[in-house]
Design an enzyme around this catalytic site. Structure first.
Site, PDB file in Angstrom:
ATOM      1  N   GLU A  36       6.266   9.477   3.951  1.00 10.96           N
ATOM      2  CA  GLU A  36       6.640   8.219   4.592  1.00 10.96           C
ATOM      3  C   GLU A  36       6.868   7.119   3.559  1.00 10.96           C
ATOM      4  O   GLU A  36       7.798   6.322   3.682  1.00 10.96           O
ATOM      5  CB  GLU A  36       5.560   7.802   5.586  1.00 10.96           C
ATOM      6  CG  GLU A  36       5.463   8.708   6.800  1.00 10.96           C
ATOM      7  CD  GLU A  36       4.683   8.059   7.916  1.00 10.96           C
ATOM      8  OE1 GLU A  36       4.807   6.835   8.108  1.00 10.96           O
ATOM      9  OE2 GLU A  36       3.938   8.778   8.605  1.00 10.96           O
ATOM     10  N   ASP A  48      -2.650   7.214  10.630  1.00  6.47           N
ATOM     11  CA  ASP A  48      -1.987   8.018  11.664  1.00  6.47           C
ATOM     12  C   ASP A  48      -1.937   9.492  11.289  1.00  6.47           C
ATOM     13  O   ASP A  48      -2.182  10.379  12.125  1.00  6.47           O
ATOM     14  CB  ASP A  48      -0.574   7.500  11.913  1.00  6.47           C
ATOM     15  CG  ASP A  48      -0.567   6.144  12.607  1.00  6.47           C
ATOM     16  OD1 ASP A  48      -1.651   5.684  12.988  1.00  6.47           O
ATOM     17  OD2 ASP A  48       0.515   5.558  12.749  1.00  6.47           O
ATOM     18  N   TYR A 102       5.697  -5.820   9.190  1.00  6.81           N
ATOM     19  CA  TYR A 102       4.718  -4.858   8.685  1.00  6.81           C
ATOM     20  C   TYR A 102       4.638  -4.903   7.166  1.00  6.81           C
ATOM     21  O   TYR A 102       3.552  -4.974   6.584  1.00  6.81           O
ATOM     22  CB  TYR A 102       5.091  -3.454   9.161  1.00  6.81           C
ATOM     23  CG  TYR A 102       4.072  -2.396   8.807  1.00  6.81           C
ATOM     24  CD1 TYR A 102       2.987  -2.143   9.644  1.00  6.81           C
ATOM     25  CD2 TYR A 102       4.184  -1.655   7.647  1.00  6.81           C
ATOM     26  CE1 TYR A 102       2.044  -1.180   9.323  1.00  6.81           C
ATOM     27  CE2 TYR A 102       3.248  -0.684   7.313  1.00  6.81           C
ATOM     28  CZ  TYR A 102       2.191  -0.450   8.152  1.00  6.81           C
ATOM     29  OH  TYR A 102       1.258   0.502   7.824  1.00  6.81           O
TER      30      TYR A 102
END
Length: 259
Positions: A36, A48, A102
């Site tokens: 990611e 997560d 974010y």
């Protein structure tokens, strides 16, 4: 017969093969995070990925995101006649946006830690002293949220271990208020979901995830599930928001091979 059995090749099931090959789930989570960060471009942490890989049925995962250490804490909602109601607001958010909220929160926390001379905000020991060192009122808010949220996590773990699951509601409510007012990552839809769920009988509720959209969770007695669902759906319709998706859940096992 025994000799033949001893000489036979080792026969294992697909599940056993999977466990042998992928036993190191923390390492798998780290690989997923690198994918990611490096390829998607999202400055995510490891929460997560770890939850998806390491959670076990009937438990919460108590995770140290720095060391990777984790432990399973009993979270027997079914025994307490409670459910987690997942409220998907249908508000899309893009965590990989390098100019979005974010990424901005990630940069603000990094900058605040640098100004305070610590590796990360989790290393702040005296909150009031730390806040007094910061001139930027935005950084003051961010530090206050992160430090107090860590205390809320520890409080939640204590309640779970004590079996006082109904008392978790107050911690969830305080967490949402901090994310809304101090970390500033909520949305009108998330706030409406939380406020309506609590007013309709949920023990507590909070937004979840990276913010700026996504879902909220509400801790709801089984007997109030229908009432909370109805109230949240009606509130969204009244505000002309996109209809939310609502799903009741229990703590379940993480990702695994299905036969």
């Amino acid at each position: 017969t025994n000799t033949a059995a001893n000489d036979a090749p080792d026969i294992i099931t697909m599940e056993e093969r999977y466990l042998r090959e992928y036993a190191d789930r923390p390492a798998m989570a780290a690989v997923a995070r690198r994918a990611e960060n490096a390829y998607v471009g999202a400055p995510t942490g490891i929460l997560d990925q770890s939850a998806s890989l390491r959670c076990t049925e009937g438990h919460a995962l108590y995770l140290d995101c720095r060391s990777g250490a984790g432990s399973a804490v009993p979270f027997k909602l079914d025994e307490a006649e409670l459910r987690l109601l997942i409220i998907d607001t249908r508000v899309e958010h893009t965590l990989s946006d390098t100019t979005g909220g974010y990424a901005a929160r990630h940069e603000e926390c990094t900058r605040a830690a640098r100004e305070l001379g610590v590796d990360a905000l989790r290393d702040v020991e005296d909150l009031e002293s730390a806040l007094a060192q910061l001139e930027d009122p935005v950084l003051v808010k961010r530090v206050r949220h992160v430090v107090t949220e860590i205390h809320r996590v520890n409080a939640a773990m204590g309640l779970m271990r004590a079996g006082a699951l109904g008392e978790l509601g107050a911690v969830l409510n305080a967490s949402h208020l901090s994310m809304r007012d101090q970390f500033e990552i909520s949305t009108p839809e998330l706030d409406l979901a939380v406020e309506t769920a609590v007013a309709a009988g949920a023990r507590g509720a909070r937004m979840t995830g990276g913010g700026f959209g996504g879902s909220a969770i509400a801790l709801v007695p089984e007997s109030r599930l229908d009432a909370v669902r109805t109230a949240v759906s009606a509130a969204f319709a009244e505000q002309e928001f996109t209809a939310p998706s609502l799903r009741a859940a229990l703590p379940s096992q993480g990702a695994r091979r299905l036969h």
